[in-house]
Design a protein around this motif. Structure first.
Motif, PDB file in Angstrom:
ATOM      1  N   VAL A 182      40.638  57.610  41.317  1.00  0.00           N
ATOM      2  CA  VAL A 182      41.173  58.701  42.125  1.00  0.00           C
ATOM      3  C   VAL A 182      41.953  59.668  41.225  1.00  0.00           C
ATOM      4  O   VAL A 182      42.905  59.269  40.557  1.00  0.00           O
ATOM      5  CB  VAL A 182      42.096  58.172  43.242  1.00  0.00           C
ATOM      6  CG1 VAL A 182      42.781  59.336  43.965  1.00  0.00           C
ATOM      7  CG2 VAL A 182      41.304  57.326  44.228  1.00  0.00           C
ATOM      8  N   ILE A 183      41.535  60.916  41.193  1.00  0.00           N
ATOM      9  CA  ILE A 183      42.297  61.988  40.557  1.00  0.00           C
ATOM     10  C   ILE A 183      42.304  63.158  41.532  1.00  0.00           C
ATOM     11  O   ILE A 183      41.259  63.776  41.777  1.00  0.00           O
ATOM     12  CB  ILE A 183      41.700  62.429  39.206  1.00  0.00           C
ATOM     13  CG1 ILE A 183      41.566  61.252  38.243  1.00  0.00           C
ATOM     14  CG2 ILE A 183      42.560  63.526  38.579  1.00  0.00           C
ATOM     15  CD1 ILE A 183      40.900  61.617  36.917  1.00  0.00           C
ATOM     16  N   LEU A 219      35.295  48.444  31.943  1.00  0.00           N
ATOM     17  CA  LEU A 219      35.152  48.546  33.396  1.00  0.00           C
ATOM     18  C   LEU A 219      35.615  49.894  33.926  1.00  0.00           C
ATOM     19  O   LEU A 219      35.155  50.348  34.977  1.00  0.00           O
ATOM     20  CB  LEU A 219      35.956  47.426  34.066  1.00  0.00           C
ATOM     21  CG  LEU A 219      35.338  46.039  33.970  1.00  0.00           C
ATOM     22  CD1 LEU A 219      36.368  44.969  34.291  1.00  0.00           C
ATOM     23  CD2 LEU A 219      34.134  45.919  34.905  1.00  0.00           C
ATOM     24  N   GLY A 220      36.536  50.553  33.229  1.00  0.00           N
ATOM     25  CA  GLY A 220      37.046  51.820  33.723  1.00  0.00           C
ATOM     26  C   GLY A 220      37.608  51.679  35.122  1.00  0.00           C
ATOM     27  O   GLY A 220      38.320  50.713  35.436  1.00  0.00           O
ATOM     28  N   SER A 221      37.248  52.618  35.993  1.00  0.00           N
ATOM     29  CA  SER A 221      37.800  52.619  37.354  1.00  0.00           C
ATOM     30  C   SER A 221      37.211  51.522  38.245  1.00  0.00           C
ATOM     31  O   SER A 221      37.672  51.329  39.369  1.00  0.00           O
ATOM     32  CB  SER A 221      37.588  53.982  38.010  1.00  0.00           C
ATOM     33  OG  SER A 221      36.216  54.318  38.051  1.00  0.00           O
ATOM     34  N   ALA A 241      47.827  46.174  45.949  1.00  0.00           N
ATOM     35  CA  ALA A 241      48.653  47.227  46.534  1.00  0.00           C
ATOM     36  C   ALA A 241      48.559  48.464  45.657  1.00  0.00           C
ATOM     37  O   ALA A 241      48.406  48.363  44.433  1.00  0.00           O
ATOM     38  CB  ALA A 241      50.112  46.772  46.658  1.00  0.00           C
ATOM     39  N   ARG A 242      48.667  49.610  46.281  1.00  0.00           N
ATOM     40  CA  ARG A 242      48.546  50.863  45.541  1.00  0.00           C
ATOM     41  C   ARG A 242      49.765  51.070  44.647  1.00  0.00           C
ATOM     42  O   ARG A 242      50.891  50.708  45.010  1.00  0.00           O
ATOM     43  CB  ARG A 242      48.378  52.044  46.482  1.00  0.00           C
ATOM     44  CG  ARG A 242      47.103  51.974  47.328  1.00  0.00           C
ATOM     45  CD  ARG A 242      46.524  53.351  47.576  1.00  0.00           C
ATOM     46  NE  ARG A 242      46.107  53.997  46.343  1.00  0.00           N
ATOM     47  CZ  ARG A 242      44.912  53.799  45.753  1.00  0.00           C
ATOM     48  NH1 ARG A 242      44.036  52.976  46.296  1.00  0.00           N
ATOM     49  NH2 ARG A 242      44.609  54.415  44.624  1.00  0.00           N
ATOM     50  N   SER A 243      49.493  51.673  43.487  1.00  0.00           N
ATOM     51  CA  SER A 243      50.573  52.004  42.543  1.00  0.00           C
ATOM     52  C   SER A 243      50.253  53.358  41.892  1.00  0.00           C
ATOM     53  O   SER A 243      50.221  53.483  40.675  1.00  0.00           O
ATOM     54  CB  SER A 243      50.734  50.908  41.494  1.00  0.00           C
ATOM     55  OG  SER A 243      49.493  50.619  40.863  1.00  0.00           O
ATOM     56  N   ILE A 300      47.306  60.306  40.571  1.00  0.00           N
ATOM     57  CA  ILE A 300      46.385  59.520  39.750  1.00  0.00           C
ATOM     58  C   ILE A 300      46.367  58.104  40.325  1.00  0.00           C
ATOM     59  O   ILE A 300      47.377  57.407  40.320  1.00  0.00           O
ATOM     60  CB  ILE A 300      46.837  59.475  38.273  1.00  0.00           C
ATOM     61  CG1 ILE A 300      47.200  60.870  37.763  1.00  0.00           C
ATOM     62  CG2 ILE A 300      45.755  58.824  37.423  1.00  0.00           C
ATOM     63  CD1 ILE A 300      46.060  61.853  37.751  1.00  0.00           C
ATOM     64  N   GLY A 301      45.226  57.698  40.834  1.00  0.00           N
ATOM     65  CA  GLY A 301      45.140  56.440  41.561  1.00  0.00           C
ATOM     66  C   GLY A 301      45.182  55.210  40.678  1.00  0.00           C
ATOM     67  O   GLY A 301      44.500  55.133  39.647  1.00  0.00           O
ATOM     68  N   HIS A 302      46.035  54.254  41.056  1.00  0.00           N
ATOM     69  CA  HIS A 302      46.119  52.949  40.398  1.00  0.00           C
ATOM     70  C   HIS A 302      46.253  51.868  41.464  1.00  0.00           C
ATOM     71  O   HIS A 302      46.708  52.138  42.584  1.00  0.00           O
ATOM     72  CB  HIS A 302      47.352  52.846  39.493  1.00  0.00           C
ATOM     73  CG  HIS A 302      47.411  53.819  38.367  1.00  0.00           C
ATOM     74  ND1 HIS A 302      47.929  55.087  38.503  1.00  0.00           N
ATOM     75  CD2 HIS A 302      47.027  53.704  37.079  1.00  0.00           C
ATOM     76  CE1 HIS A 302      47.862  55.715  37.331  1.00  0.00           C
ATOM     77  NE2 HIS A 302      47.327  54.900  36.457  1.00  0.00           N
ATOM     78  N   LEU A 303      45.924  50.644  41.084  1.00  0.00           N
ATOM     79  CA  LEU A 303      46.139  49.480  41.938  1.00  0.00           C
ATOM     80  C   LEU A 303      46.825  48.378  41.140  1.00  0.00           C
ATOM     81  O   LEU A 303      46.548  48.188  39.954  1.00  0.00           O
ATOM     82  CB  LEU A 303      44.817  48.938  42.487  1.00  0.00           C
ATOM     83  CG  LEU A 303      44.181  49.703  43.655  1.00  0.00           C
ATOM     84  CD1 LEU A 303      42.798  49.139  43.941  1.00  0.00           C
ATOM     85  CD2 LEU A 303      45.038  49.599  44.900  1.00  0.00           C
ATOM     86  N   ASP A 304      47.741  47.658  41.806  1.00  0.00           N
ATOM     87  CA  ASP A 304      48.345  46.439  41.263  1.00  0.00           C
ATOM     88  C   ASP A 304      47.700  45.244  41.949  1.00  0.00           C
ATOM     89  O   ASP A 304      47.392  45.299  43.151  1.00  0.00           O
ATOM     90  CB  ASP A 304      49.855  46.410  41.524  1.00  0.00           C
ATOM     91  CG  ASP A 304      50.620  47.402  40.668  1.00  0.00           C
ATOM     92  OD1 ASP A 304      49.999  48.127  39.869  1.00  0.00           O
ATOM     93  OD2 ASP A 304      51.866  47.461  40.808  1.00  0.00           O
ATOM     94  N   LEU A 305      47.519  44.169  41.203  1.00  0.00           N
ATOM     95  CA  LEU A 305      46.873  42.970  41.733  1.00  0.00           C
ATOM     96  C   LEU A 305      47.709  41.737  41.396  1.00  0.00           C
ATOM     97  O   LEU A 305      48.102  41.554  40.247  1.00  0.00           O
ATOM     98  CB  LEU A 305      45.448  42.832  41.154  1.00  0.00           C
ATOM     99  CG  LEU A 305      44.627  41.595  41.562  1.00  0.00           C
ATOM    100  CD1 LEU A 305      43.147  41.947  41.606  1.00  0.00           C
ATOM    101  CD2 LEU A 305      44.837  40.416  40.598  1.00  0.00           C
TER     102      LEU A 305
END
Length: 314
Positions: A182-183, A219-221, A241-243, A300-305
């Motif tokens: 996500v950008i 793997l990139g995005s 969760a989104r970060s 800028i989209g990120h995810l935490d796991l």
């Protein structure tokens, strides 16, 4: 995430390696980038993952007074440790792992005075190691293996090895700030403003992010979805969760970070689309003018796991 060419942390095909005999040269540039992004990283982290992680770690520790054994894989300059240490409960013994010996030494010194959530000192050790084969690293006594802004650089096979390592030792994993593709650009009022040219170039950027970064095909995005599937297949209980980074148009440090991002994006796009250099150059300078005028922000989209071992695993 594509970094400015001089600031990438590992063996990336997109940039020339530091000269032989001067291993710290690339690290200095990397630390400049890592310092720049730390405020955005810490603001973005998903705090809702901390309670279940702390609960699990306390159950793991039981009545023991032994410190938790915590690993920061690909630690860079220690931003992940600086964020987590004051948010985790109980005595902590951290192992910083990175391939760069000079950076490791500076990072361990920088983090030596950190404390836990009760203001008690933590212990920090370091290990220089090649990160290409997680199963080859000895994490037998680890309670938690953590990594930040790393997964987009690694391959599917690398992630499978990491999940297997966690499974063998019944360790939890906290893998944060993984890009998800996500950008979104926005104007000064916060309204989305990316156009068709932006979308085309960001699509090309996504392909560039899947080039080999030293760990096999990156793997990139796709990293967050792959990590979830791999850890669930190994029996872990996975929560994401989104970060996201939220970079405001008029905030000076956000604009500085965005300026460096656009620089890195331009360099990557020149490599990915060598016949469109004039188009990319015009696009880059147009957005720099918007940044200078305080009229451009971004999400800028990120995810935490968080991956916890199955109940009863020891």
């Amino acid at each position: 995430m594509v970094l400015p060419a001089e600031s990438r942390q590992y063996r990336c095909s997109e940039t020339e390696a530091p000269a032989a005999g001067s291993p710290a040269a690339g690290s200095v540039f990397a630390e400049t980038w890592l310092d720049l992004r730390e405020r955005a990283d810490h603001a973005a982290r998903a705090g809702l993952l901390h309670p279940p992680l702390n609960d699990w770690l306390q159950q793991r520790a039981g009545q023991s007074r032994q410190p938790l054994q915590l690993v920061d894989l690909g630690c860079g300059h220690g931003s992940n440790l600086r964020y987590l240490a004051p948010r985790l409960t109980g005595p902590q013994q951290w192992l910083l792992v990175d391939h760069d010996a000079a950076l490791l030494e500076r990072t361990s010194q920088r983090c030596a005075r950190l404390t836990d959530d009760r203001a008690q000192p933590i212990h920090v050790a370091r290990r220089q190691a090649d990160l290409q084969q997680p199963l080859a690293l000895d994490f037998e006594h680890a309670d938690l293996i953590s990594a930040s802004a790393l997964l987009d650089l690694v391959s599917h096979q690398w992630l499978e090895q990491l999940a297997e390592c966690c499974h063998r030792h019944a360790a939890a994993a906290l893998l944060t700030l993984s890009i998800d593709g996500v950008i979104e650009l926005c104007d000064a009022s916060g309204q989305r403003c990316e156009d068709e040219r932006d979308r085309q170039l960001f699509e090309a950027l996504a392909h560039h992010q899947q080039r080999d970064k030293g760990f096999g095909t990156a793997l990139g995005s796709d990293a967050p979805a792959a990590a979830r599937a791999i850890f669930e297949a190994s029996g872990h209980r996975v929560t994401t969760a989104r970060s996201d980074w939220h970079l405001a148009a008029a905030r000076d440090d956000d604009c500085t970070l965005l300026r460096q991002l656009f620089k890195g994006w331009q360099q990557a796009l020149m490599e990915q689309l060598p016949t469109q250099q004039a188009v990319i150059t015009e696009w880059y300078h147009r957005h720099l003018r918007q940044l200078d005028a305080g009229r451009l922000g971004a999400r800028i989209g990120h995810l935490d796991l968080l991956a916890l071992p199955p109940d009863g695993a020891k």
